[in-house]
Motif scaffolding. Structure first.
Motif, short mmCIF file in Angstrom:
data_model
loop_
_atom_site.label_atom_id
_atom_site.label_comp_id
_atom_site.label_asym_id
_atom_site.label_seq_id
_atom_site.Cartn_x
_atom_site.Cartn_y
_atom_site.Cartn_z
N TRP A 1 0.82 -1.22 0.00
CA TRP A 1 0.00 0.00 0.00
C TRP A 1 0.85 1.26 0.00
N GLN A 2 2.04 1.21 0.60
CA GLN A 2 2.89 2.41 0.54
C GLN A 2 3.59 2.54 -0.81
N ASP A 3 3.75 1.43 -1.52
CA ASP A 3 4.42 1.45 -2.82
C ASP A 3 3.44 1.35 -3.99
N ARG A 4 2.17 1.53 -3.70
CA ARG A 4 1.15 1.29 -4.73
C ARG A 4 1.40 2.08 -6.03
N PRO A 5 1.70 3.37 -6.00
CA PRO A 5 1.95 4.07 -7.27
C PRO A 5 3.11 3.47 -8.06
N LEU A 6 4.18 3.07 -7.37
CA LEU A 6 5.32 2.46 -8.05
C LEU A 6 4.94 1.12 -8.67
N ASP A 7 4.18 0.32 -7.92
CA ASP A 7 3.76 -0.98 -8.44
C ASP A 7 2.86 -0.84 -9.66
N LEU A 8 1.93 0.10 -9.61
CA LEU A 8 1.04 0.31 -10.75
C LEU A 8 1.82 0.72 -11.98
N ALA A 9 2.86 1.53 -11.79
CA ALA A 9 3.69 1.94 -12.92
C ALA A 9 4.45 0.77 -13.53
N ARG A 10 4.70 -0.26 -12.72
CA ARG A 10 5.41 -1.45 -13.21
C ARG A 10 4.46 -2.54 -13.67
N GLY A 11 3.17 -2.23 -13.68
CA GLY A 11 2.20 -3.20 -14.16
C GLY A 11 1.72 -4.17 -13.12
N ARG A 12 1.87 -3.84 -11.84
CA ARG A 12 1.44 -4.72 -10.77
C ARG A 12 0.36 -4.04 -9.93
N ASN A 13 -0.73 -4.76 -9.72
CA ASN A 13 -1.82 -4.23 -8.92
C ASN A 13 -2.18 -5.27 -7.86
N TYR A 14 -1.79 -5.01 -6.62
CA TYR A 14 -2.03 -5.96 -5.54
C TYR A 14 -3.35 -5.73 -4.81
N LEU A 15 -4.03 -4.64 -5.11
CA LEU A 15 -5.29 -4.36 -4.42
C LEU A 15 -6.37 -5.30 -4.94
N PRO A 16 -6.97 -6.12 -4.07
CA PRO A 16 -8.00 -7.04 -4.55
C PRO A 16 -9.17 -6.30 -5.18
N GLN A 17 -9.76 -6.91 -6.19
CA GLN A 17 -10.89 -6.32 -6.87
C GLN A 17 -12.04 -6.06 -5.88
N ALA A 18 -12.70 -4.95 -6.06
CA ALA A 18 -13.86 -4.55 -5.24
C ALA A 18 -13.48 -4.23 -3.81
N GLU B 1 -2.30 10.25 5.19
CA GLU B 1 -1.78 10.91 3.99
C GLU B 1 -2.08 10.14 2.71
N GLN B 2 -2.16 8.80 2.79
CA GLN B 2 -2.36 7.92 1.65
C GLN B 2 -1.32 8.16 0.55
N ASN B 3 -0.11 8.47 0.92
CA ASN B 3 1.02 8.44 -0.01
C ASN B 3 2.20 7.86 0.75
N ARG B 4 3.30 7.61 0.06
CA ARG B 4 4.42 6.91 0.70
C ARG B 4 4.96 7.73 1.86
N PRO B 5 4.86 7.20 3.09
CA PRO B 5 5.29 7.98 4.25
C PRO B 5 6.79 7.92 4.46
N ARG B 6 7.31 8.93 5.10
CA ARG B 6 8.71 8.96 5.53
C ARG B 6 8.72 9.12 7.05
N LEU B 7 9.43 8.22 7.71
CA LEU B 7 9.51 8.30 9.16
C LEU B 7 10.56 9.33 9.56
N ASN B 8 10.16 10.25 10.40
CA ASN B 8 11.07 11.29 10.86
C ASN B 8 11.46 11.02 12.32
N ARG B 9 12.20 11.96 12.91
CA ARG B 9 12.68 11.78 14.27
C ARG B 9 11.52 11.61 15.27
#
Length: 251
Positions: free
Chosen positions: A164-181, A230-238
């Motif tokens: 889920w954090q890498d979803r945009p990258l996976d979609l760009a590579r032709g991979r969709n792990y989110l189950p249908q519906a 945020e629903q985008n790739r998070p970055r852990l800070n201090r």
């Protein structure tokens, strides 16, 4: 458990890992990392990747059989893995399961196939993620069914969080792990439930390994917090790291 490079699912030999286990953990990491690279990296066509993975599996079989014939393509990797297998009597099935998952990724990507339902995705996680936890528990001498099931829950949750954090990258590579519906918000909640289900294992595993596992659990939960906000790739800070440390102490 700290990871090296970019194989997110594998906990690699950190300072919390007992020194006598670090070579075996590193050997397992490099085995998984290299197979993942064969499946993912570069622009080779699918049939070349599958041929390479078949050759890789053949070398694994020789390694597991105790062969003294070195791998032609990956001699150092399989020499280290053979030593770990012999020293710790590593089980074969989790290693083969990892290769099954990498092969599935190649095939699914080549034809644009996704996952019809959560059960299909969980079956993939059973082979792509859960073997990691089971191998680690084997190294630590933990084999009871409760611990194995809790480990599976943690590892599947981590795999789903990675998706889920890498979803945009996976979609760009032709991979969709989110189950249908299924909505992403629903899957974030499911990953959290799985992580909480497995969390008691961190208190049952003794010593430094238990503390490392606490950090894994709390780190995954913190990433879920940020994904839900945020629903985008998070970055852990201090601040996030301090929060994780505090939650580890309170477990």
């Amino acid at each position: 458990m700290a990871s090296i490079d970019h194989y997110e699912n594998f906990p690699v030999a950190s300072w919390l890992c007992p020194a006598h286990l670090r070579p075996a953990v590193a050997a397992l990491y490099h085995f998984a990392r290299t197979a993942d690279d064969i499946a993912d990296e570069g622009d080779a066509p699918a049939h070349h990747r599958l041929n390479d993975l078949a050759e890789y599996r053949a070398d694994l079989n020789l390694c597991l059989a105790g062969s003294t014939t070195p791998s032609q393509r990956w001699p150092a990797l399989f020499a280290a893995l053979a030593h770990a297998v012999q020293q710790h009597q590593l089980p074969a099935q989790p290693l083969h399961d990892l290769l099954d998952a990498f092969e599935q990724d190649v095939v699914y990507t080549s034809v644009g196939q996704g996952y019809r339902n959560r059960a299909e995705l969980l079956d993939y996680c059973r082979r792509s993620a859960n073997p990691v936890g089971r191998l680690m528990l084997h190294l630590y001498g933990v084999s009871d069914n409760t611990s194995l099931h809790q480990s599976d829950a943690i590892c599947t949750a981590l795999q789903l969080i990675n998706f889920w954090q890498d979803r945009p990258l996976d979609l760009a590579r032709g991979r969709n792990y989110l189950p249908q519906a299924h909505a992403l918000e629903e899957e974030l909640q499911f990953a959290r439930a799985l992580m909480n289900q497995g969390a008691p294992l961190a208190k049952r595993v003794q010593g430094r390994a238990g503390w490392e596992l606490r950090a894994v659990v709390q780190g995954g939960l913190r990433i879920l917090d940020k994904l839900e906000a945020e629903q985008n790739r998070p970055r852990l800070n201090r601040t996030d790291l301090l929060c994780i440390a505090w939650r580890c102490l309170r477990m």
